[in-house]
Write a protein that holds these residues in place. Sequence first.
Motif, PDB file in Angstrom:
ATOM      1  N   GLU A   3     -28.918   9.904  21.886  1.00  0.00           N
ATOM      2  CA  GLU A   3     -28.943   9.005  22.663  1.00  0.00           C
ATOM      3  C   GLU A   3     -28.375   9.379  24.596  1.00  0.00           C
ATOM      4  OE1 GLU A   3     -30.203   4.058  24.407  1.00  0.00           O
ATOM      5  OE2 GLU A   3     -28.109   4.681  23.057  1.00  0.00           O
ATOM      6  N   GLY A   4     -27.023   9.610  24.797  1.00  0.00           N
ATOM      7  CA  GLY A   4     -27.238  10.653  25.799  1.00  0.00           C
ATOM      8  C   GLY A   4     -28.014  11.377  26.238  1.00  0.00           C
ATOM      9  N   ALA A   5     -28.417  12.521  25.279  1.00  0.00           N
ATOM     10  CA  ALA A   5     -28.972  13.448  25.820  1.00  0.00           C
ATOM     11  C   ALA A   5     -30.770  12.999  25.280  1.00  0.00           C
ATOM     12  CB  ALA A   5     -28.854  14.235  24.140  1.00  0.00           C
ATOM     13  N   LEU A   6     -31.210  11.835  24.970  1.00  0.00           N
ATOM     14  CA  LEU A   6     -32.754  11.713  25.202  1.00  0.00           C
ATOM     15  C   LEU A   6     -33.019  10.800  26.701  1.00  0.00           C
ATOM     16  CD1 LEU A   6     -32.570  10.317  21.882  1.00  0.00           C
ATOM     17  CD2 LEU A   6     -34.212  12.357  22.547  1.00  0.00           C
ATOM     18  N   LEU A   7     -31.813  10.417  26.818  1.00  0.00           N
ATOM     19  CA  LEU A   7     -31.718   9.496  28.288  1.00  0.00           C
ATOM     20  C   LEU A   7     -31.831  10.603  29.631  1.00  0.00           C
ATOM     21  CD1 LEU A   7     -29.193   6.960  28.077  1.00  0.00           C
ATOM     22  CD2 LEU A   7     -31.149   6.489  28.808  1.00  0.00           C
ATOM     23  N   LEU A   8     -31.425  11.726  29.748  1.00  0.00           N
ATOM     24  CA  LEU A   8     -32.147  12.923  30.466  1.00  0.00           C
ATOM     25  C   LEU A   8     -33.664  12.889  30.756  1.00  0.00           C
ATOM     26  CD1 LEU A   8     -28.932  15.604  29.360  1.00  0.00           C
ATOM     27  CD2 LEU A   8     -29.419  13.924  31.188  1.00  0.00           C
ATOM     28  N   LEU A   9     -34.429  12.419  29.589  1.00  0.00           N
ATOM     29  CA  LEU A   9     -35.501  12.481  29.332  1.00  0.00           C
ATOM     30  C   LEU A   9     -35.747  11.768  31.188  1.00  0.00           C
ATOM     31  CD1 LEU A   9     -37.117  13.431  26.142  1.00  0.00           C
ATOM     32  CD2 LEU A   9     -36.699  15.191  27.789  1.00  0.00           C
ATOM     33  N   PRO A  10     -35.770  10.528  30.559  1.00  0.00           N
ATOM     34  CA  PRO A  10     -36.753   9.415  31.766  1.00  0.00           C
ATOM     35  C   PRO A  10     -35.401  10.097  33.383  1.00  0.00           C
ATOM     36  CG  PRO A  10     -34.753   8.654  30.004  1.00  0.00           C
ATOM     37  CD  PRO A  10     -35.663   9.695  29.863  1.00  0.00           C
ATOM     38  N   ALA A  11     -34.436  10.674  33.440  1.00  0.00           N
ATOM     39  CA  ALA A  11     -33.679  10.815  34.238  1.00  0.00           C
ATOM     40  C   ALA A  11     -34.604  11.883  35.170  1.00  0.00           C
ATOM     41  CB  ALA A  11     -32.793  11.189  33.946  1.00  0.00           C
ATOM     42  N   ALA A  12     -35.330  12.938  34.255  1.00  0.00           N
ATOM     43  CA  ALA A  12     -35.809  14.269  34.870  1.00  0.00           C
ATOM     44  C   ALA A  12     -37.022  13.724  35.396  1.00  0.00           C
ATOM     45  CB  ALA A  12     -36.178  14.671  33.615  1.00  0.00           C
ATOM     46  N   ALA A  13     -38.015  12.295  34.669  1.00  0.00           N
ATOM     47  CA  ALA A  13     -38.975  11.873  35.511  1.00  0.00           C
ATOM     48  C   ALA A  13     -38.292  10.871  36.870  1.00  0.00           C
ATOM     49  CB  ALA A  13     -39.368  11.071  34.258  1.00  0.00           C
ATOM     50  N   SER A  14     -37.518  10.078  36.539  1.00  0.00           N
ATOM     51  CA  SER A  14     -36.811  10.327  38.275  1.00  0.00           C
ATOM     52  C   SER A  14     -36.855  10.909  39.363  1.00  0.00           C
ATOM     53  CB  SER A  14     -35.716   9.474  37.791  1.00  0.00           C
ATOM     54  OG  SER A  14     -35.781   7.949  37.231  1.00  0.00           O
ATOM     55  N   TRP A  15     -36.254  12.598  38.533  1.00  0.00           N
ATOM     56  CA  TRP A  15     -35.671  13.347  39.775  1.00  0.00           C
ATOM     57  C   TRP A  15     -37.444  13.967  40.272  1.00  0.00           C
ATOM     58  CZ3 TRP A  15     -37.132  19.182  38.985  1.00  0.00           C
ATOM     59  CH2 TRP A  15     -36.593  19.476  39.964  1.00  0.00           C
ATOM     60  N   ILE A  16     -38.566  13.879  39.151  1.00  0.00           N
ATOM     61  CA  ILE A  16     -39.851  14.697  39.597  1.00  0.00           C
ATOM     62  C   ILE A  16     -40.287  13.755  40.632  1.00  0.00           C
ATOM     63  CG2 ILE A  16     -41.667  14.703  38.931  1.00  0.00           C
ATOM     64  CD1 ILE A  16     -40.584  16.032  36.223  1.00  0.00           C
ATOM     65  N   TYR A  17     -40.179  12.549  41.045  1.00  0.00           N
ATOM     66  CA  TYR A  17     -40.896  11.513  41.304  1.00  0.00           C
ATOM     67  C   TYR A  17     -39.651  11.073  42.366  1.00  0.00           C
ATOM     68  CZ  TYR A  17     -45.063  11.216  38.692  1.00  0.00           C
ATOM     69  OH  TYR A  17     -45.966  11.608  37.373  1.00  0.00           O
ATOM     70  N   GLY A  18     -38.357  11.464  43.016  1.00  0.00           N
ATOM     71  CA  GLY A  18     -37.924  11.109  43.669  1.00  0.00           C
ATOM     72  C   GLY A  18     -37.107   9.938  43.439  1.00  0.00           C
ATOM     73  N   GLU A  19     -37.183   9.644  42.651  1.00  0.00           N
ATOM     74  CA  GLU A  19     -36.669   7.893  42.481  1.00  0.00           C
ATOM     75  C   GLU A  19     -34.354   8.218  42.127  1.00  0.00           C
ATOM     76  OE1 GLU A  19     -40.171   6.069  40.426  1.00  0.00           O
ATOM     77  OE2 GLU A  19     -38.704   7.195  39.354  1.00  0.00           O
ATOM     78  N   TRP A  20     -33.838   8.274  43.659  1.00  0.00           N
ATOM     79  CA  TRP A  20     -32.783   9.086  44.024  1.00  0.00           C
ATOM     80  C   TRP A  20     -31.203   8.375  43.084  1.00  0.00           C
ATOM     81  CZ3 TRP A  20     -33.927  13.725  43.345  1.00  0.00           C
ATOM     82  CH2 TRP A  20     -35.777  14.369  44.046  1.00  0.00           C
ATOM     83  N   PHE A  21     -31.820   7.338  43.069  1.00  0.00           N
ATOM     84  CA  PHE A  21     -30.802   5.739  42.428  1.00  0.00           C
ATOM     85  C   PHE A  21     -31.600   5.633  40.540  1.00  0.00           C
ATOM     86  CE2 PHE A  21     -30.512   1.291  41.521  1.00  0.00           C
ATOM     87  CZ  PHE A  21     -28.826   1.101  41.695  1.00  0.00           C
TER      88      PHE A  21
END
Length: 478
Positions: A17-35
Amino acid sequence: MNYAIVFRLLGYVMLIEGALLLLPAAASWIYGEWFVLGVFLITAAVSAAIGYALRGIKPKSKMFYMREGFAATSLSWIVISIVGAVPFVVAGCIPNPVDALFETVSGFTTTGASILPGVEDLPKGILFWRSFTHWIGGMGVLVFLLSLLPLTGGSHVNLMKAESPGPQVDKLVPKVQSTAKILYGIYFALTVLEVVFLLLGGMPLFESMLTAFGTAGTGGFGFKNDSFTSFSPYIQWVVTIFMILFGVNFNAYFLLLRKFNRAISEEVRGYFAIILVAIGIITANIYSLYNSFGEAVRQAAFQVGSIITTTGFSSCDFDLWPTLSKEILVVLMFIGACAGSTGGGIKVSRLLILGKTLGKELKQALHPQVVAPVRMDGKLLNHETIRTTNVFMGAYFFIFVVSFLLISLDGFDMVTNFTAIAATLNNIGPGLAQVGPMMNFGSFTNPAKLVMIFDMLAGRLEIFPMLVLFLPDTWRRF
């Protein structure tokens, strides 16, 4: 109970699950949602750290049986739901922890019931995680674990039996790990294929992925407040077809490549027959609402496909349909999809077994000396399968009645309460009245939501893994 190996498996689950949480983190990074990016990264790090610590536990014995399989499965789903709810709370999207847990459990169990009145303003990373939980939970986190790790010792098919939907689980090939890889390979291939068809219809990549996640897991979380009402007929037909395809037993796809006549089992034939009959009746019943045969067929096909596969998407407010059509949809809620699919409900195979068992009993009531064996696909069903099916139905209706009475304390009408439990226990999503396709579950109190959280988990895990948690014998050391 072999506690060490159960906690070790929980450690692997938290690492995944820790590894899978990196995918939505990547989506947040792409869209500039830093928080939101920071929230996902911290949650992923904490999950991975706890998982790494638990993974370090060295069990004296690597053997585990159905008791450990049930306990590891149910605890894994509870743990991933609690960890998965953290980003919703910390990011401020769902401040109430019970609401956040309800939304997350609804995602992982592929229910699609939501407490949110609107979703279009949510951050992209949260939207991605919300729909991605469907894809993770669709095939099962432990099946994913089995496909990755060459676990040794014990009968690991017990994990697959505890998590896979249906009255029985067969290994497609001799090794459990190979079976898990085949199942996930089919799952991934169908998901990618749907994304391609959605892209061809003009849907952006991000939205195509979210739609495919929800369809593949037969979940139902959307990214539009009106679900699929505003999308083109082409998009609606693509989603309809893939919802129905994901409701088919995945073993059938494997057998389709090997031997065609074995793939078209009694269950698969019954599944498609029910769909065609339901679409035909509803089309005739709602024709006057649309004054277009093509429109009536499309709306009927979409909702029948959505409900019987327990996906929960909607292309219209079917709560406004005639009573007959709504009653058919409610019946489909209970029937559900095929065993071995990502769908919920009682399952077509169980209903076939019950029907054949009833026929056998009626024959023997008339002719006590006649031997009337129960067969499926030409094979004799053993007594254990029939007994387990009967016990499942008894437990199912017991949980349904108790849950129905408990949430009735909130004071909603009978239709709302009945369909709310039907929608959560069968992992469907929308019900009728106050929990209809254009409404949500946010108006229920926290105790009622906790009841429905249990129902969603029990429905996804075929009831027994959740119930055994309450048995003292489960926790005794051997």
